[in-house]
Design an enzyme around this catalytic site. Structure first.
Site, PDB file in Angstrom:
ATOM      1  N   THR A 133     -34.852  59.089   2.396  1.00  0.00           N
ATOM      2  CA  THR A 133     -33.348  58.142   2.361  1.00  0.00           C
ATOM      3  C   THR A 133     -32.440  58.868   1.474  1.00  0.00           C
ATOM      4  O   THR A 133     -32.447  59.659   0.563  1.00  0.00           O
ATOM      5  CB  THR A 133     -33.761  56.849   1.605  1.00  0.00           C
ATOM      6  N   ASP A 134     -31.092  58.683   1.557  1.00  0.00           N
ATOM      7  CA  ASP A 134     -30.095  59.117   0.828  1.00  0.00           C
ATOM      8  C   ASP A 134     -30.075  58.529  -0.756  1.00  0.00           C
ATOM      9  O   ASP A 134     -29.351  58.797  -1.252  1.00  0.00           O
ATOM     10  CB  ASP A 134     -28.825  58.741   1.710  1.00  0.00           C
ATOM     11  N   GLU A 135     -30.948  57.517  -0.516  1.00  0.00           N
ATOM     12  CA  GLU A 135     -30.868  56.825  -2.186  1.00  0.00           C
ATOM     13  C   GLU A 135     -31.567  57.620  -3.184  1.00  0.00           C
ATOM     14  O   GLU A 135     -31.503  57.533  -4.504  1.00  0.00           O
ATOM     15  CB  GLU A 135     -31.672  55.516  -2.205  1.00  0.00           C
ATOM     16  N   TYR A 158     -38.005  52.117  -5.914  1.00  0.00           N
ATOM     17  CA  TYR A 158     -38.008  52.566  -4.484  1.00  0.00           C
ATOM     18  C   TYR A 158     -37.523  53.819  -4.370  1.00  0.00           C
ATOM     19  O   TYR A 158     -38.171  54.834  -3.743  1.00  0.00           O
ATOM     20  CB  TYR A 158     -37.152  51.433  -3.558  1.00  0.00           C
ATOM     21  N   LYS A 162     -39.483  57.409  -3.180  1.00  0.00           N
ATOM     22  CA  LYS A 162     -39.057  58.302  -2.219  1.00  0.00           C
ATOM     23  C   LYS A 162     -38.751  59.603  -2.574  1.00  0.00           C
ATOM     24  O   LYS A 162     -39.176  60.650  -1.937  1.00  0.00           O
ATOM     25  CB  LYS A 162     -38.076  57.691  -1.369  1.00  0.00           C
ATOM     26  N   TYR A 215     -24.238  40.276  -3.981  1.00  0.00           N
ATOM     27  CA  TYR A 215     -24.679  40.808  -5.146  1.00  0.00           C
ATOM     28  C   TYR A 215     -23.415  41.242  -5.863  1.00  0.00           C
ATOM     29  O   TYR A 215     -22.764  42.081  -5.283  1.00  0.00           O
ATOM     30  CB  TYR A 215     -25.783  41.776  -5.019  1.00  0.00           C
TER      31      TYR A 215
HETATM   32  P1  NAD Z   1     -39.694  49.133   7.336  1.00  0.00           P
HETATM   33  O1  NAD Z   1     -40.130  48.142   5.717  1.00  0.00           O
HETATM   34  O2  NAD Z   1     -38.961  48.239   8.356  1.00  0.00           O
HETATM   35  O3  NAD Z   1     -41.060  49.250   8.120  1.00  0.00           O
HETATM   36  C1  NAD Z   1     -42.180  50.015   7.149  1.00  0.00           C
HETATM   37  C2  NAD Z   1     -43.319  50.148   8.101  1.00  0.00           C
HETATM   38  O4  NAD Z   1     -44.431  50.845   7.387  1.00  0.00           O
HETATM   39  C3  NAD Z   1     -44.093  48.699   8.526  1.00  0.00           C
HETATM   40  O5  NAD Z   1     -44.300  48.793   9.901  1.00  0.00           O
HETATM   41  C4  NAD Z   1     -45.352  48.568   7.583  1.00  0.00           C
HETATM   42  O6  NAD Z   1     -46.083  47.770   8.135  1.00  0.00           O
HETATM   43  C5  NAD Z   1     -45.642  50.099   7.338  1.00  0.00           C
HETATM   44  N1  NAD Z   1     -46.419  50.202   6.015  1.00  0.00           N
HETATM   45  C6  NAD Z   1     -46.103  49.956   4.978  1.00  0.00           C
HETATM   46  N2  NAD Z   1     -47.118  50.365   4.253  1.00  0.00           N
HETATM   47  C7  NAD Z   1     -47.849  50.985   4.954  1.00  0.00           C
HETATM   48  C8  NAD Z   1     -49.097  51.826   4.862  1.00  0.00           C
HETATM   49  N3  NAD Z   1     -49.866  51.794   3.259  1.00  0.00           N
HETATM   50  N4  NAD Z   1     -49.834  52.168   5.601  1.00  0.00           N
HETATM   51  C9  NAD Z   1     -49.445  52.212   6.796  1.00  0.00           C
HETATM   52  N5  NAD Z   1     -48.287  51.600   7.152  1.00  0.00           N
HETATM   53  C10 NAD Z   1     -47.745  51.105   6.266  1.00  0.00           C
HETATM   54  O7  NAD Z   1     -38.942  50.252   6.915  1.00  0.00           O
HETATM   55  P2  NAD Z   1     -37.862  50.994   7.701  1.00  0.00           P
HETATM   56  O8  NAD Z   1     -36.478  50.238   7.277  1.00  0.00           O
HETATM   57  O9  NAD Z   1     -38.332  51.093   9.131  1.00  0.00           O
HETATM   58  O10 NAD Z   1     -38.029  52.405   7.059  1.00  0.00           O
HETATM   59  C11 NAD Z   1     -38.736  53.221   7.765  1.00  0.00           C
HETATM   60  C12 NAD Z   1     -38.829  54.703   6.882  1.00  0.00           C
HETATM   61  O11 NAD Z   1     -37.433  55.189   6.932  1.00  0.00           O
HETATM   62  C13 NAD Z   1     -39.051  54.558   5.296  1.00  0.00           C
HETATM   63  O12 NAD Z   1     -39.842  55.586   5.096  1.00  0.00           O
HETATM   64  C14 NAD Z   1     -37.806  54.379   4.737  1.00  0.00           C
HETATM   65  O13 NAD Z   1     -37.940  54.809   3.681  1.00  0.00           O
HETATM   66  C15 NAD Z   1     -36.949  55.134   5.555  1.00  0.00           C
HETATM   67  N6  NAD Z   1     -35.420  55.085   5.626  1.00  0.00           N
HETATM   68  C16 NAD Z   1     -35.069  53.717   5.899  1.00  0.00           C
HETATM   69  C17 NAD Z   1     -33.753  53.466   6.040  1.00  0.00           C
HETATM   70  C18 NAD Z   1     -33.200  52.071   6.369  1.00  0.00           C
HETATM   71  O14 NAD Z   1     -31.756  51.846   6.232  1.00  0.00           O
HETATM   72  N7  NAD Z   1     -34.076  50.943   6.663  1.00  0.00           N
HETATM   73  C19 NAD Z   1     -32.725  54.554   5.755  1.00  0.00           C
HETATM   74  C20 NAD Z   1     -33.291  55.605   5.467  1.00  0.00           C
HETATM   75  C21 NAD Z   1     -34.803  56.249   5.289  1.00  0.00           C
HETATM   76  O1  DAU Z   2     -29.258  53.953   2.216  1.00  0.00           O
HETATM   77  C1  DAU Z   2     -30.627  53.896   2.820  1.00  0.00           C
HETATM   78  C2  DAU Z   2     -31.561  52.688   2.339  1.00  0.00           C
HETATM   79  O2  DAU Z   2     -30.684  51.517   2.865  1.00  0.00           O
HETATM   80  C3  DAU Z   2     -33.038  52.670   2.693  1.00  0.00           C
HETATM   81  O3  DAU Z   2     -33.688  53.764   2.120  1.00  0.00           O
HETATM   82  C4  DAU Z   2     -33.799  51.340   2.325  1.00  0.00           C
HETATM   83  O4  DAU Z   2     -35.195  51.455   2.829  1.00  0.00           O
HETATM   84  C5  DAU Z   2     -32.733  50.262   3.032  1.00  0.00           C
HETATM   85  O5  DAU Z   2     -33.495  49.010   2.479  1.00  0.00           O
HETATM   86  C6  DAU Z   2     -31.500  50.162   2.474  1.00  0.00           C
HETATM   87  O6  DAU Z   2     -31.221  49.878   1.035  1.00  0.00           O
HETATM   88  P1  DAU Z   2     -30.141  49.098   0.536  1.00  0.00           P
HETATM   89  O7  DAU Z   2     -30.595  48.503  -0.768  1.00  0.00           O
HETATM   90  O8  DAU Z   2     -28.717  49.752   0.496  1.00  0.00           O
HETATM   91  O9  DAU Z   2     -30.194  48.120   1.647  1.00  0.00           O
HETATM   92  P2  DAU Z   2     -30.095  46.399   1.644  1.00  0.00           P
HETATM   93  O10 DAU Z   2     -29.949  45.946   2.845  1.00  0.00           O
HETATM   94  O11 DAU Z   2     -30.994  45.701   0.787  1.00  0.00           O
HETATM   95  O12 DAU Z   2     -28.608  46.275   0.695  1.00  0.00           O
HETATM   96  C7  DAU Z   2     -27.432  46.670   1.133  1.00  0.00           C
HETATM   97  C8  DAU Z   2     -26.282  46.362   0.070  1.00  0.00           C
HETATM   98  O13 DAU Z   2     -26.136  45.004   0.147  1.00  0.00           O
HETATM   99  C9  DAU Z   2     -26.950  46.578  -1.211  1.00  0.00           C
HETATM  100  O14 DAU Z   2     -25.394  47.185  -1.887  1.00  0.00           O
HETATM  101  C10 DAU Z   2     -27.269  45.516  -1.906  1.00  0.00           C
HETATM  102  C11 DAU Z   2     -26.484  44.680  -1.113  1.00  0.00           C
HETATM  103  N1  DAU Z   2     -27.116  43.307  -0.840  1.00  0.00           N
HETATM  104  C12 DAU Z   2     -28.178  43.138  -0.241  1.00  0.00           C
HETATM  105  C13 DAU Z   2     -29.047  41.780  -0.190  1.00  0.00           C
HETATM  106  C14 DAU Z   2     -30.265  41.984   0.626  1.00  0.00           C
HETATM  107  C15 DAU Z   2     -26.334  41.922  -1.256  1.00  0.00           C
HETATM  108  O15 DAU Z   2     -25.103  41.889  -1.588  1.00  0.00           O
HETATM  109  N2  DAU Z   2     -26.935  40.676  -1.029  1.00  0.00           N
HETATM  110  C16 DAU Z   2     -28.208  40.510  -0.525  1.00  0.00           C
HETATM  111  O16 DAU Z   2     -28.935  39.597  -0.135  1.00  0.00           O
END
Ligand code: NAD
Ligand code: DAU
Length: 352
Positions: A133-135, A158, A162, A215
């Site tokens: 992730t970019d975080e 988180y 990562k 938020y």
């Molecule tokens: P998600 O939470 O939707 O899915 C995660 C999956 O991992 C689920 O299917 C869960 O059952 C599985 N999992 C969790 N713990 C596990 C374990 N111990 N063993 C096996 N499986 C397990 O997540 P996502 O949003 O699809 O993200 C997938 C990956 O991409 C993550 O590594 C996340 O850090 C990364 N990522 C996500 C985003 C985003 O915006 N969602 C952005 C950049 C990177």
């Molecule tokens: O940047 C990549 C990341 O993006 C991934 O690595 C994470 O897995 C993914 O969850 C996401 O993280 P964020 O924290 O940016 O996503 P989220 O959707 O939780 O929140 C997006 C923005 O909105 C953040 O600034 C927090 C804000 N927010 C979020 C929620 C859930 C609100 O203002 N209200 C809310 O209820």
């Protein structure tokens, strides 16, 4: 049938993982795709109904921290590659309960690295691809972008977990020569995203005329990427990315949260046939996320230059498609928001 290669995808039943698995199963019939997922609250086999019977697809329920099981799977399937997405992924949950993030994101990654290291006698043609992730880069001010050289500065449990896993993956490259590649991506959005994340949470709450929690001052910025564009970038990096390298992936699509929520309100009003402005009335500013990163923005010029990847779906289209998908899949939404989601919502937002 003899497959050209067998790829282990971890976390393939989650949001991004399910889009990636679908792409690989459909576009690479010569590969055997093995999806290993623990099926936590975020994992859902409904996300993969359309491909579950494909001959080149196998689902295995399992936990990446279960060393014995992982070793056994490597011995049995003799994986040629790993694409590792399994993770605890939600920042707010990591603030409430960091330990599961440490276990899955750090320990689980090391279990996979060890299995690859021990089972791959010859690294030729092998590849361990870690999705991140970019975080990990921390928080930007009003200007500037994260590049692959930006120093790590994670600020939530988180992102710290990562960052730690990224460092370990690189350590296995430098120490043991394991053929790794890493990508760091910005915020994804699209179908099948669990409605704890901002976009599906807002869509779901608008459906139910519930407050839309923003938020703090709502002026936090995220760079949003259509999830299928991320999946195509992953497939490209898996095949063409250079070993030992990192690639940043972004949407070139920055929104302040409040602007994004307003845009979603307007799209939803149109789709639901409600009077313009109705949903904006639900916007409610709530207590800020502790340690909330102000702005993320990605410089994705390396992946464009080296691999020719660019996002294809722009926000206006992607947000509308996303809203339409959730409205067409209300049963999916109802199922994933029943049960444990209610308790999570109560604890996070103080109301059911
Ligand atoms: P998600 O939470 O939707 O899915 C995660 C999956 O991992 C689920 O299917 C869960 O059952 C599985 N999992 C969790 N713990 C596990 C374990 N111990 N063993 C096996 N499986 C397990 O997540 P996502 O949003 O699809 O993200 C997938 C990956 O991409 C993550 O590594 C996340 O850090 C990364 N990522 C996500 C985003 C985003 O915006 N969602 C952005 C950049 C990177
Ligand atoms: O940047 C990549 C990341 O993006 C991934 O690595 C994470 O897995 C993914 O969850 C996401 O993280 P964020 O924290 O940016 O996503 P989220 O959707 O939780 O929140 C997006 C923005 O909105 C953040 O600034 C927090 C804000 N927010 C979020 C929620 C859930 C609100 O203002 N209200 C809310 O209820």
């Amino acid at each position: 049938m003899a497959f050209q290669q067998t790829i282990l995808v971890t976390g393939g039943a989650g949001f991004i993982g399910s889009h990636l698995v679908r792409l690989l199963v459909n576009e690479y019939p010569e590969y055997h795709i093995v999806n290993l997922d623990k099926l936590t609250y975020a994992g859902n086999l409904e996300n993969l109904k359309d491909i579950e019977d494909n001959p080149n697809y196998t689902f295995i329920k399992g936990d990446i921290t279960d060393e014995e099981h992982i070793q056994q799977l490597f011995a049995e399937y003799r994986f040629d590659g790993v694409i590792h997405l399994a993770a605890e992924s939600h920042v707010d949950r990591s603030i409430a309960n960091p330990m599961s993030f440490i276990e899955t994101n750090i320990v689980g990654t090391v279990v996979l690295l060890n299995a690859a290291r021990h089972h791959w006698e010859d690294y030729t043609g092998k590849r361990f691809y870690h999705i991140s992730t970019d975080e990990v880069y921390g928080s930007l001010g009003e200007t500037g972008y994260f590049t692959e050289e930006t120093p790590y500065d994670p600020r939530s449990p988180y992102s710290a977990s990562k960052a730690s896993s990224d460092h370990l993956v690189r350590a296995y490259y430098h120490t043991y020569g394991l053929p790794v590649v890493i990508s760091n991506c910005s915020n994804n959005y699209g179908p099948y995203q669990f409605p704890e994340k901002l976009i599906p949470l807002v869509i779901n709450n608008i459906r139910h005329n519930k407050p839309l929690p923003v938020y703090g001052d709502g002026l936090y910025t995220r760079d949003w990427l259509w999830v299928e564009d991320h999946a195509s970038a992953i497939a490209l990096i898996y095949h063409k990315g250079r070993i030992g390298q990192t690639y940043n992936i972004g949407g070139n699509n920055e929104w302040k949260n409040i602007g994004l929520v307003q845009q979603l309100c307007d799209i939803m009003d149109q789709l639901l046939g409600r009077k313009a402005g109705t949903s904006r009335g639900l916007i409610t500013f709530v207590r800020d996320r502790p340690g909330h990163d102000r702005r993320y923005a990605i410089d994705a010029s390396k992946i464009k230059r080296e691999l020719g990847w660019e996002p294809t779906i722009q926000a206006a289209e992607g947000l509308r498609r996303t809203a339409e998908w959730y409205l067409e899949n209300t049963e999916w939404l109802e199922r994933v928001t029943s049960g444990a989601y209610q308790q999570y919502y109560q604890e996070q937002y103080g109301e059911a």
